[in-house]
Write an enzyme that holds these catalytic residues in place. Structure first.
Site, PDB file in Angstrom:
ATOM      1  CG  ASN A 198     -39.101 -20.441  -6.993  1.00 42.03           C
ATOM      2  OD1 ASN A 198     -40.114 -20.582  -7.667  1.00 42.03           O
ATOM      3  ND2 ASN A 198     -39.014 -19.568  -6.002  1.00 42.03           N
TER       4      ASN A 198
ATOM      5  CG  ASP B 231     -48.792 -25.924  -4.426  1.00 37.76           C
ATOM      6  OD1 ASP B 231     -49.303 -27.055  -4.360  1.00 37.76           O
ATOM      7  OD2 ASP B 231     -47.607 -25.689  -4.088  1.00 37.76           O
TER       8      ASP B 231
ATOM      9  CG  ASP C 133     -58.392 -29.994  -8.550  1.00 33.42           C
ATOM     10  OD1 ASP C 133     -57.252 -29.505  -8.709  1.00 33.42           O
ATOM     11  OD2 ASP C 133     -58.846 -30.285  -7.428  1.00 33.42           O
TER      12      ASP C 133
END
Ligand SMILES: C[S@@+](CC[C@H](N)C(=O)[O-])C[C@H]1O[C@@H](n2cnc3c(N)ncnc32)[C@H](O)[C@@H]1O
Length: 204
Positions: A87, A110, A146
């Site tokens: 992680n 994410d 993006d």
């Protein structure tokens, strides 16, 4: 193919305390490049095909993907790519010694769009400090996304850190991906004509 979850919450208690996080190091005489959140490691595999003399390591929080990448690379190469289950939000200190990494890539982290989920985002001053610690002098951090808000968060964290300078100039995005390698999400964005925001910072 095992079922692979689409998203995992990096703040889930079992992912805050992964027992078997390895210490990552390149073989003697080789440089180390790392993708954080590597998924299928397409970007690293492209890089590795062009550079057999460097070790490429993906850090990924979905164990099934780590196993799939390591199985595929063991069977068909490239031999200088592997993935580790960890992680990045909490394990950077265990993963990397100071000054041991030539390049970090953070491709399309994410987004966690809902405001109550923003705390799950990986970008922030804490991760940038850890990346700066683990980079070799002159080492690079490349970020692409993006999602404009994420690009701005990354830029603000890096511009606020005296340890980094922007290759394109202060508060300036990079026009192109300079690495001749593409991640899966990058290819998807390009096929949809989506705008991609790219940043390249160097450790001073
Ligand atoms: C949107 S995907 C992008 C994957 C790949 N980099 C690409 O560009 O195609 C983000 C990846 O980061 C992984 N990830 C999310 N949080 C993470 C964390 N805290 N540590 C390690 N990996 C993480 C996810 O499981 C997922 O594979």
């Amino acid at each position: 193919m095992p079922r692979i979850r689409q998203h995992v919450n990096p703040l889930k208690s079992d992912l805050l305390d992964i027992a078997d996080v390895p210490r990552v190091a390149a073989p003697p005489g080789q440089a180390l490049e790392v993708e954080l959140g590597a998924a299928e490691a397409h970007f690293l595999i492209d890089r590795a095909r062009a550079d057999a003399a460097t070790a490429f390591v993906g850090v990924e929080i979905r164990r099934e993907l780590v196993e799939a990448v390591n199985g595929a690379c063991a069977a068909a190469g490239p031999a200088n790519v592997r993935s580790v289950f960890a992680n990045m939000s909490v394990d950077m200190g265990r993963l990397f010694a100071d000054g041991s990494v030539r390049r970090f890539f953070l491709n399309f982290p994410d987004p966690w769009f809902k405001s109550r989920q923003h705390k799950r985002r990986v970008i922030g001053p804490g991760l940038m400090t850890e990346i700066g610690r683990a980079l070799a002098p002159g080492g690079e951090l490349f970020v692409q996304t993006d999602i404009f808000a994420l690009a701005l968060d990354a830029m603000a964290a890096l511009e606020g850190d005296d340890g980094f300078s922007s290759v394109a100039g202060a508060w300036t995005f990079l026009r192109e991906n300079p690495y001749d390698a593409k991640s899966r999400r990058e290819r998807q964005c390009e096929s949809e004509d989506a705008r991609i925001w790219r940043l390249l910072y160097r450790k001073r």
